[in-house]
Scaffold this motif. Structure first.
Motif, PDB file in Angstrom:
ATOM      1  N   MET A   1       0.018  19.195  -8.302  1.00 13.60           N
ATOM      2  CA  MET A   1      -1.012  18.711  -7.846  1.00 13.60           C
ATOM      3  C   MET A   1      -1.687  16.839  -8.869  1.00 13.60           C
ATOM      4  O   MET A   1      -0.841  17.304  -9.887  1.00 13.60           O
ATOM      5  CB  MET A   1      -2.771  19.547  -8.102  1.00 13.60           C
ATOM      6  N   LYS A   2      -1.191  16.449  -8.071  1.00  8.51           N
ATOM      7  CA  LYS A   2      -1.702  14.742  -8.518  1.00  8.51           C
ATOM      8  C   LYS A   2      -2.632  15.363  -9.032  1.00  8.51           C
ATOM      9  O   LYS A   2      -3.943  15.186  -8.968  1.00  8.51           O
ATOM     10  CB  LYS A   2      -1.369  14.160  -7.076  1.00  8.51           C
ATOM     11  N   LYS A   3      -2.937  13.858  -9.903  1.00 11.07           N
ATOM     12  CA  LYS A   3      -3.427  13.654 -11.127  1.00 11.07           C
ATOM     13  C   LYS A   3      -3.968  12.075 -10.697  1.00 11.07           C
ATOM     14  O   LYS A   3      -3.138  10.532 -10.259  1.00 11.07           O
ATOM     15  CB  LYS A   3      -3.499  14.244 -12.619  1.00 11.07           C
ATOM     16  N   PRO A   4      -5.648  11.849 -10.398  1.00 12.32           N
ATOM     17  CA  PRO A   4      -6.167  10.568  -9.977  1.00 12.32           C
ATOM     18  C   PRO A   4      -5.576   9.768 -11.069  1.00 12.32           C
ATOM     19  O   PRO A   4      -6.402  10.066 -11.922  1.00 12.32           O
ATOM     20  CB  PRO A   4      -7.806  10.544  -9.918  1.00 12.32           C
ATOM     21  N   ILE A   5      -5.202   8.219 -10.729  1.00 15.31           N
ATOM     22  CA  ILE A   5      -4.923   7.212 -11.444  1.00 15.31           C
ATOM     23  C   ILE A   5      -6.059   6.248 -11.991  1.00 15.31           C
ATOM     24  O   ILE A   5      -6.029   5.470 -12.814  1.00 15.31           O
ATOM     25  CB  ILE A   5      -3.497   7.297 -12.017  1.00 15.31           C
ATOM     26  N   LEU A   6      -7.000   6.195 -10.318  1.00 14.72           N
ATOM     27  CA  LEU A   6      -7.701   5.377 -10.671  1.00 14.72           C
ATOM     28  C   LEU A   6      -9.408   5.852 -10.353  1.00 14.72           C
ATOM     29  O   LEU A   6      -9.117   6.669 -10.147  1.00 14.72           O
ATOM     30  CB  LEU A   6      -7.888   3.831  -9.263  1.00 14.72           C
ATOM     31  N   PRO A   7      -9.786   4.817 -10.905  1.00 12.92           N
ATOM     32  CA  PRO A   7     -11.953   5.228 -10.902  1.00 12.92           C
ATOM     33  C   PRO A   7     -12.038   5.856  -8.966  1.00 12.92           C
ATOM     34  O   PRO A   7     -13.328   6.551  -8.944  1.00 12.92           O
ATOM     35  CB  PRO A   7     -12.603   4.980 -12.210  1.00 12.92           C
ATOM     36  N   SER A   8     -11.699   4.742  -8.561  1.00 12.88           N
ATOM     37  CA  SER A   8     -11.579   4.790  -7.207  1.00 12.88           C
ATOM     38  C   SER A   8     -11.297   3.511  -6.559  1.00 12.88           C
ATOM     39  O   SER A   8     -10.277   3.455  -6.382  1.00 12.88           O
ATOM     40  CB  SER A   8     -13.173   4.370  -6.881  1.00 12.88           C
ATOM     41  N   GLU A   9     -11.437   4.242  -4.748  1.00 14.08           N
ATOM     42  CA  GLU A   9      -9.773   3.108  -4.240  1.00 14.08           C
ATOM     43  C   GLU A   9     -10.324   2.178  -3.600  1.00 14.08           C
ATOM     44  O   GLU A   9     -11.155   1.735  -3.567  1.00 14.08           O
ATOM     45  CB  GLU A   9     -10.386   4.169  -2.831  1.00 14.08           C
ATOM     46  N   VAL A  71      -1.400  -7.071  10.191  1.00 15.79           N
ATOM     47  CA  VAL A  71      -2.018  -6.203   8.280  1.00 15.79           C
ATOM     48  C   VAL A  71      -3.266  -6.598   8.463  1.00 15.79           C
ATOM     49  O   VAL A  71      -3.886  -8.177   8.001  1.00 15.79           O
ATOM     50  CB  VAL A  71      -1.472  -6.441   7.205  1.00 15.79           C
ATOM     51  N   GLN A  72      -4.307  -5.582   8.703  1.00 17.64           N
ATOM     52  CA  GLN A  72      -5.968  -5.507   9.247  1.00 17.64           C
ATOM     53  C   GLN A  72      -6.426  -5.361   7.308  1.00 17.64           C
ATOM     54  O   GLN A  72      -7.539  -5.941   7.506  1.00 17.64           O
ATOM     55  CB  GLN A  72      -6.646  -5.408   9.875  1.00 17.64           C
ATOM     56  N   GLN A  73      -6.228  -3.992   7.132  1.00 16.04           N
ATOM     57  CA  GLN A  73      -6.603  -3.835   5.696  1.00 16.04           C
ATOM     58  C   GLN A  73      -5.622  -3.302   4.989  1.00 16.04           C
ATOM     59  O   GLN A  73      -4.278  -2.712   5.525  1.00 16.04           O
ATOM     60  CB  GLN A  73      -7.451  -2.428   6.109  1.00 16.04           C
ATOM     61  N   LEU A  74      -5.778  -3.000   3.584  1.00 14.74           N
ATOM     62  CA  LEU A  74      -5.000  -2.856   2.830  1.00 14.74           C
ATOM     63  C   LEU A  74      -5.509  -1.911   1.515  1.00 14.74           C
ATOM     64  O   LEU A  74      -6.671  -2.240   1.411  1.00 14.74           O
ATOM     65  CB  LEU A  74      -4.289  -3.642   1.501  1.00 14.74           C
ATOM     66  N   SER A  75      -5.215  -0.523   1.244  1.00 18.69           N
ATOM     67  CA  SER A  75      -5.988  -0.080   0.743  1.00 18.69           C
ATOM     68  C   SER A  75      -5.160   0.051  -0.655  1.00 18.69           C
ATOM     69  O   SER A  75      -4.098   1.256  -0.168  1.00 18.69           O
ATOM     70  CB  SER A  75      -7.563   1.273   1.251  1.00 18.69           C
ATOM     71  N   VAL A  76      -5.835   1.323  -1.126  1.00 20.66           N
ATOM     72  CA  VAL A  76      -5.017   1.928  -2.410  1.00 20.66           C
ATOM     73  C   VAL A  76      -6.359   3.209  -3.025  1.00 20.66           C
ATOM     74  O   VAL A  76      -6.911   2.673  -3.213  1.00 20.66           O
ATOM     75  CB  VAL A  76      -4.446   0.642  -3.347  1.00 20.66           C
ATOM     76  N   ASP A  77      -5.402   4.214  -3.430  1.00 21.23           N
ATOM     77  CA  ASP A  77      -5.995   5.727  -3.087  1.00 21.23           C
ATOM     78  C   ASP A  77      -6.142   6.066  -4.478  1.00 21.23           C
ATOM     79  O   ASP A  77      -5.817   5.024  -5.365  1.00 21.23           O
ATOM     80  CB  ASP A  77      -5.818   6.748  -2.245  1.00 21.23           C
ATOM     81  N   VAL A  78      -7.162   6.724  -4.863  1.00 21.41           N
ATOM     82  CA  VAL A  78      -6.850   7.442  -6.584  1.00 21.41           C
ATOM     83  C   VAL A  78      -5.420   7.714  -6.975  1.00 21.41           C
ATOM     84  O   VAL A  78      -5.553   7.350  -7.942  1.00 21.41           O
ATOM     85  CB  VAL A  78      -8.008   7.851  -6.525  1.00 21.41           C
ATOM     86  N   PHE A  79      -4.949   7.629  -6.159  1.00 18.82           N
ATOM     87  CA  PHE A  79      -3.821   8.619  -6.766  1.00 18.82           C
ATOM     88  C   PHE A  79      -3.065   7.124  -6.566  1.00 18.82           C
ATOM     89  O   PHE A  79      -1.072   7.460  -7.223  1.00 18.82           O
ATOM     90  CB  PHE A  79      -3.070   9.414  -5.886  1.00 18.82           C
ATOM     91  N   GLY A  80      -2.985   6.139  -6.206  1.00 18.07           N
ATOM     92  CA  GLY A  80      -2.309   5.038  -6.635  1.00 18.07           C
ATOM     93  C   GLY A  80      -0.702   4.972  -5.238  1.00 18.07           C
ATOM     94  O   GLY A  80      -0.034   4.078  -5.206  1.00 18.07           O
ATOM     95  N   GLU A  81      -1.479   5.566  -4.168  1.00 18.32           N
ATOM     96  CA  GLU A  81      -0.426   4.803  -2.923  1.00 18.32           C
ATOM     97  C   GLU A  81      -1.398   4.036  -1.949  1.00 18.32           C
ATOM     98  O   GLU A  81      -2.356   3.968  -1.782  1.00 18.32           O
ATOM     99  CB  GLU A  81      -0.732   6.549  -2.208  1.00 18.32           C
ATOM    100  N   MET A  82      -0.550   3.191  -1.413  1.00 17.93           N
ATOM    101  CA  MET A  82      -1.169   1.796  -1.010  1.00 17.93           C
ATOM    102  C   MET A  82      -0.688   2.748   0.772  1.00 17.93           C
ATOM    103  O   MET A  82       0.237   2.273   0.479  1.00 17.93           O
ATOM    104  CB  MET A  82       0.021   0.706  -2.080  1.00 17.93           C
ATOM    105  N   ILE A  83      -1.501   1.774   1.596  1.00 16.69           N
ATOM    106  CA  ILE A  83      -2.003   1.884   2.726  1.00 16.69           C
ATOM    107  C   ILE A  83      -2.287   0.598   3.505  1.00 16.69           C
ATOM    108  O   ILE A  83      -3.158   0.512   2.943  1.00 16.69           O
ATOM    109  CB  ILE A  83      -1.952   3.135   3.496  1.00 16.69           C
ATOM    110  N   ILE A  84      -1.509   0.085   4.754  1.00 15.01           N
ATOM    111  CA  ILE A  84      -2.044  -0.755   5.225  1.00 15.01           C
ATOM    112  C   ILE A  84      -2.488  -0.368   6.626  1.00 15.01           C
ATOM    113  O   ILE A  84      -1.786   0.902   7.620  1.00 15.01           O
ATOM    114  CB  ILE A  84      -1.203  -1.940   5.038  1.00 15.01           C
TER     115      ILE A  84
END
Length: 168
Positions: A1-9, A71-84
């Motif tokens: 299981m991945k450990k969150p590395i960011l406090p929020s998205e 690209v309309q939106q960029l997000s980084v989730d709490v696990f550090g994965e980047m999604i556009i």
């Protein structure tokens, strides 16, 4: 299981840059005025055509335009994965490459698309309808994010993440 590395998205929703469009207008007037003033009409027309083609190509690479792959939106989730998310509503998992530049006034992100995020039923439908290689070539590979294209707090969080969070 991945450990969150960011406090929020971290989420950036982009809108067109008035700063960029203003400077583009001033620069275009200067270029076209110089072309038509110094060249014969035939060469000035050719130069205008090539300049318009280059402007269209650059417009397709900018964030927050109406181009289908913009690209309309960029997000980084709490696990550090980047999604556009592009204008078509597709979600792409991306990686930021090492030659990206992060500065207070702007960010130039060189990205690599790793996979299209879809559910299982959409994967079955998309397996038969693969996009041609041309569509992969037309997707933006570098994102120019200026200071007036998203809210300040999200941009600051993304800058900090890109400078310090990706090193882990």
């Amino acid at each position: 299981m991945k450990k969150p590395i960011l406090p929020s998205e971290i989420t950036l929703r982009f809108h067109p840059s008035k700063f960029l469009w203003g400077w583009w207008l001033v620069f275009s007037i200067a270029v076209l005025f110089s072309l038509w003033l110094s060249l014969s009409p035939r060469w000035a027309f050719a130069g205008t055509f090539f300049y318009a083609t280059a402007c269209f190509w650059q417009w397709t690479q900018l964030v927050a335009t109406h181009w289908r792959f913009s690209v309309q939106q960029l997000s980084v989730d709490v696990f550090g994965e980047m999604i556009i998310m592009n204008a078509l509503g597709q979600l792409w998992r991306i990686e930021v490459l090492s030659d990206s530049m992060v500065h207070h006034g702007c960010m130039v992100l060189h990205i690599a698309y790793t996979e299209l995020k879809t559910d299982a039923s959409e994967q079955m439908n998309n397996a038969h309808h693969q996009k041609p290689l041309l569509w992969q070539w037309l997707r933006p590979k570098r994102l120019l994010i200026l200071f007036d294209q998203a809210d300040t707090i999200s941009q600051k969080a993304l800058r900090v993440w890109l400078k310090w969070g990706l090193r882990e």
